[in-house]
Design an enzyme around this catalytic site. Structure first.
Site, PDB file in Angstrom:
ATOM      1  N   PRO A  37      -1.160   8.992  -5.711  1.00  0.00           N
ATOM      2  CA  PRO A  37      -2.594   8.788  -5.027  1.00  0.00           C
ATOM      3  C   PRO A  37      -2.552   8.523  -3.568  1.00  0.00           C
ATOM      4  O   PRO A  37      -1.654   7.992  -3.390  1.00  0.00           O
ATOM      5  CB  PRO A  37      -3.364   7.478  -5.762  1.00  0.00           C
ATOM      6  CG  PRO A  37      -2.117   7.027  -6.256  1.00  0.00           C
ATOM      7  CD  PRO A  37      -1.079   7.935  -6.585  1.00  0.00           C
ATOM      8  N   THR A  38      -3.630   8.931  -2.931  1.00  0.00           N
ATOM      9  CA  THR A  38      -3.742   8.435  -1.668  1.00  0.00           C
ATOM     10  C   THR A  38      -4.237   7.059  -1.319  1.00  0.00           C
ATOM     11  O   THR A  38      -4.240   6.351  -2.334  1.00  0.00           O
ATOM     12  CB  THR A  38      -4.818   9.355  -0.889  1.00  0.00           C
ATOM     13  OG1 THR A  38      -4.640   9.134   0.557  1.00  0.00           O
ATOM     14  CG2 THR A  38      -6.139   9.285  -1.431  1.00  0.00           C
TER      15      THR A  38
ATOM     16  N   ASP B 228       1.503   0.254  13.925  1.00  0.00           N
ATOM     17  CA  ASP B 228       0.633   1.457  13.463  1.00  0.00           C
ATOM     18  C   ASP B 228       0.960   1.880  12.186  1.00  0.00           C
ATOM     19  O   ASP B 228       0.282   2.483  11.325  1.00  0.00           O
ATOM     20  CB  ASP B 228       0.761   2.608  14.447  1.00  0.00           C
ATOM     21  CG  ASP B 228      -0.317   2.460  15.790  1.00  0.00           C
ATOM     22  OD1 ASP B 228      -1.359   1.641  15.529  1.00  0.00           O
ATOM     23  OD2 ASP B 228      -0.137   3.030  16.666  1.00  0.00           O
TER      24      ASP B 228
ATOM     25  N   LYS C 151       8.774   3.547  -5.676  1.00  0.00           N
ATOM     26  CA  LYS C 151       7.933   4.518  -6.459  1.00  0.00           C
ATOM     27  C   LYS C 151       8.488   5.933  -6.673  1.00  0.00           C
ATOM     28  O   LYS C 151       8.338   6.570  -7.782  1.00  0.00           O
ATOM     29  CB  LYS C 151       6.727   4.784  -5.532  1.00  0.00           C
ATOM     30  CG  LYS C 151       5.813   3.601  -5.568  1.00  0.00           C
ATOM     31  CD  LYS C 151       5.020   3.560  -6.831  1.00  0.00           C
ATOM     32  CE  LYS C 151       4.334   2.359  -6.939  1.00  0.00           C
ATOM     33  NZ  LYS C 151       3.459   2.384  -8.417  1.00  0.00           N
TER      34      LYS C 151
ATOM     35  N   SER D 181       1.007   7.897  -1.752  1.00  0.00           N
ATOM     36  CA  SER D 181       1.477   8.789  -0.749  1.00  0.00           C
ATOM     37  C   SER D 181       2.634   8.536   0.196  1.00  0.00           C
ATOM     38  O   SER D 181       2.931   9.381   0.878  1.00  0.00           O
ATOM     39  CB  SER D 181       0.027   9.168  -0.324  1.00  0.00           C
ATOM     40  OG  SER D 181      -0.351   7.916   0.663  1.00  0.00           O
ATOM     41  N   CYS D 182       3.039   7.176  -0.095  1.00  0.00           N
ATOM     42  CA  CYS D 182       3.948   6.878   1.089  1.00  0.00           C
ATOM     43  C   CYS D 182       5.387   7.183   0.596  1.00  0.00           C
ATOM     44  O   CYS D 182       6.311   7.120   1.131  1.00  0.00           O
ATOM     45  CB  CYS D 182       4.069   5.215   1.259  1.00  0.00           C
ATOM     46  SG  CYS D 182       4.412   4.301  -0.184  1.00  0.00           S
TER      47      CYS D 182
ATOM     48  N   ARG E 152      -5.723  -5.666 -14.420  1.00  0.00           N
ATOM     49  CA  ARG E 152      -6.761  -6.623 -13.533  1.00  0.00           C
ATOM     50  C   ARG E 152      -6.601  -6.353 -12.113  1.00  0.00           C
ATOM     51  O   ARG E 152      -7.370  -6.725 -11.171  1.00  0.00           O
ATOM     52  CB  ARG E 152      -5.899  -7.930 -13.593  1.00  0.00           C
ATOM     53  CG  ARG E 152      -6.156  -8.840 -14.897  1.00  0.00           C
ATOM     54  CD  ARG E 152      -7.121  -9.772 -14.573  1.00  0.00           C
ATOM     55  NE  ARG E 152      -7.591 -10.685 -15.723  1.00  0.00           N
ATOM     56  CZ  ARG E 152      -7.244 -11.767 -16.131  1.00  0.00           C
ATOM     57  NH1 ARG E 152      -6.359 -12.487 -15.183  1.00  0.00           N
ATOM     58  NH2 ARG E 152      -7.579 -12.669 -16.958  1.00  0.00           N
ATOM     59  N   GLY E 153      -5.659  -5.220 -11.696  1.00  0.00           N
ATOM     60  CA  GLY E 153      -5.804  -4.705 -10.362  1.00  0.00           C
ATOM     61  C   GLY E 153      -6.865  -3.933 -10.103  1.00  0.00           C
ATOM     62  O   GLY E 153      -7.722  -3.234 -10.929  1.00  0.00           O
TER      63      GLY E 153
ATOM     64  N   VAL F  98      -6.516  -0.504  -9.474  1.00  0.00           N
ATOM     65  CA  VAL F  98      -6.452   0.593 -10.160  1.00  0.00           C
ATOM     66  C   VAL F  98      -6.782   0.493 -11.668  1.00  0.00           C
ATOM     67  O   VAL F  98      -7.410   1.012 -12.320  1.00  0.00           O
ATOM     68  CB  VAL F  98      -5.018   1.378  -9.771  1.00  0.00           C
ATOM     69  CG1 VAL F  98      -5.090   2.337 -10.973  1.00  0.00           C
ATOM     70  CG2 VAL F  98      -5.056   1.887  -8.442  1.00  0.00           C
TER      71      VAL F  98
HETATM   72  P1  GDP Z   1      -0.455   1.736   5.483  1.00  0.00           P
HETATM   73  O1  GDP Z   1      -1.482   2.761   5.333  1.00  0.00           O
HETATM   74  O2  GDP Z   1       0.503   1.407   4.698  1.00  0.00           O
HETATM   75  O3  GDP Z   1       0.042   1.837   6.951  1.00  0.00           O
HETATM   76  O4  GDP Z   1      -0.984   0.443   5.140  1.00  0.00           O
HETATM   77  P2  GDP Z   1      -2.485  -0.622   5.765  1.00  0.00           P
HETATM   78  O5  GDP Z   1      -3.432  -0.030   5.138  1.00  0.00           O
HETATM   79  O6  GDP Z   1      -2.111  -1.794   6.014  1.00  0.00           O
HETATM   80  O7  GDP Z   1      -2.707  -0.023   7.432  1.00  0.00           O
HETATM   81  C1  GDP Z   1      -3.015   1.073   7.849  1.00  0.00           C
HETATM   82  C2  GDP Z   1      -3.281   1.065   9.472  1.00  0.00           C
HETATM   83  O8  GDP Z   1      -4.427   0.565   9.733  1.00  0.00           O
HETATM   84  C3  GDP Z   1      -2.182   0.617  10.313  1.00  0.00           C
HETATM   85  O9  GDP Z   1      -2.098   1.609  11.276  1.00  0.00           O
HETATM   86  C4  GDP Z   1      -2.843  -0.921  10.532  1.00  0.00           C
HETATM   87  O10 GDP Z   1      -2.187  -1.265  11.625  1.00  0.00           O
HETATM   88  C5  GDP Z   1      -4.249  -0.685  10.594  1.00  0.00           C
HETATM   89  N1  GDP Z   1      -5.011  -1.729  10.496  1.00  0.00           N
HETATM   90  C6  GDP Z   1      -5.907  -2.116  11.628  1.00  0.00           C
HETATM   91  N2  GDP Z   1      -6.410  -3.405  11.350  1.00  0.00           N
HETATM   92  C7  GDP Z   1      -5.617  -3.796  10.204  1.00  0.00           C
HETATM   93  C8  GDP Z   1      -5.854  -4.908   9.409  1.00  0.00           C
HETATM   94  O11 GDP Z   1      -6.639  -5.754   9.726  1.00  0.00           O
HETATM   95  N3  GDP Z   1      -5.320  -5.093   8.248  1.00  0.00           N
HETATM   96  C9  GDP Z   1      -4.313  -4.036   7.823  1.00  0.00           C
HETATM   97  N4  GDP Z   1      -3.603  -4.140   6.775  1.00  0.00           N
HETATM   98  N5  GDP Z   1      -3.955  -2.878   8.577  1.00  0.00           N
HETATM   99  C10 GDP Z   1      -4.883  -2.772   9.724  1.00  0.00           C
END
Ligand code: GDP
Length: 327
Positions: free
Chosen positions: A169-170, A275, A146, A114-115, A18-19, A21
């Site tokens: 995956p990225t 960030d 993971k 990727s994390c 259901r997700g 992926v």
């Molecule tokens: P990450 O890839 O594990 O860091 O996860 P995210 O996809 O949640 O965030 C990626 C980047 O997008 C980070 O630098 C967040 O601060 C930035 N970002 C900017 N606006 C948003 C928002 O509204 N939601 C989320 N989740 N991230 C945001």
């Protein structure tokens, strides 16, 4: 001994169908003529419960297993619920990988992330940089789970000869994504925020962080195609990154989303929000060498994802979306 290959009558279990992926995997499997799928919702089968997972596998003995079930979430959810991200993901993959092996599955594909790679890994990140440095703290709980999952695939292959493979995956996006702002990743969050700003004629949209971190995005239908490809062609313990080989800053992503949605206001960066990792571009040399490449570019993928959002999510803006999503 020849490796058995998935065929139209193979019994295939997609855990987490259901997700984001899992639903893409189901679409891709059907499109490729694999219709003998066994699917269970979380209400029907709680993958964090070992007894339930064992009963399910003993009863049905699926031959091919895709582990797309996970507790997933964006930077805020990861940082807020460390115990749940660690516990649930460890439980899900331990139960599923072990039960698949014990009940004679021919092959299992496990999806990492990727994390799993170190925060300051050289870019683009090759599979060999695993465990060479500290993780990004905002998602280390998820990443540790993971890493344990992919190591479990390697350990079961080494000790028991189980054909378990692991793909990394990225960042993914596409139809079926989680658009709940508290739990979502950046791409669906910004699609939603920019859409709502456009509707309300807002002068600006808030983007978390400084806008300078770089992220790579792959459409989930490309990911599903890569998973089917690997299920049919890759049979060893080496990890395989799945990405598109290109990244952009969060500010650039926000601008592209504004263009796709048709929002003409300003972007305001809130640097009090985290960030996260500065960059996590995957090195996809291994996958490319096997002969696979993605088909959907970001702007087209954003357009179809926005259409899906308009049809499925936007009509119920107040809907009680889950706090944390199960992928
Ligand atoms: P990450 O890839 O594990 O860091 O996860 P995210 O996809 O949640 O965030 C990626 C980047 O997008 C980070 O630098 C967040 O601060 C930035 N970002 C900017 N606006 C948003 C928002 O509204 N939601 C989320 N989740 N991230 C945001």
């Amino acid at each position: 001994m020849p490796v058995p290959r998935m065929s139209p009558d193979s019994l295939i279990f997609v855990a987490g169908h259901r997700g984001l992926v899992g639903s893409a995997l189901v679409r891709a499997l059907h499109a490729a003529g694999f219709d003998n799928l066994i699917l269970r919702t979380r209400q029907e089968l709680d993958l964090t419960r070992q007894d339930a997972v064992e009963r399910f596998f003993t009863q049905y003995r699926p031959q091919y297993v895709f582990v797309a079930a996970a507790r997933v979430g964006g930077i805020l959810a990861n940082d807020t619920y460390p115990a749940e991200f660690l516990r649930d993901n460890l439980a899900i993959h331990t139960n599923v990988i072990d039960a698949a092996y014990r009940n004679g599955a021919h092959k299992l594909l496990y999806l990492g992330s990727s994390c799993v790679y170190p925060k300051h890994a050289p870019q683009p990140m090759s599979e060999d940089c695993l465990l060479t440095g500290p993780l990004e703290p905002t998602n280390e709980w998820y990443a540790i789970a993971k890493i344990a999952g992919l190591k479990m695939c390697q350990a079961y292959r080494r000790q028991y000869g189980f054909n378990a493979i692991a793909a990394m995956p990225t960042n993914l996006y596409g139809p079926g994504d989680n658009f709940n702002l508290a739990g979502s990743h950046v791409l669906p969050a910004l699609l939603r925020k920019v859409h709502e700003a456009k509707l309300s004629d807002a002068a600006q949209v808030e983007v978390w962080g400084t806008g300078t971190p770089k992220r790579e995005f792959l459409h989930v239908d490309d990911l599903a195609a890569a998973c089917l490809f690997l299920m049919q062609r890759h049979d060893d313990s080496s990890l395989i990154n799945i990405g598109c080989g290109r990244d952009q800053t969060i500010a650039e992503l926000a601008q592209t989303i504004a263009r796709v949605v048709g929002f003409e206001g300003a972007l305001r960066f809130d640097s009090s929000k985290p960030d996260g990792t500065p960059r996590k571009l995957l090195d996809t040399t291994r996958l490319t060498a096997l002969g696979w490449k993605p088909q959907i570019d970001l702007e087209n993928g954003l357009r179809t994802t926005y259409d899906w959002f308009l049809q499925h999510v936007a009509p119920q803006p107040g809907a009680n979306l889950p706090r944390v999503h199960y992928g």
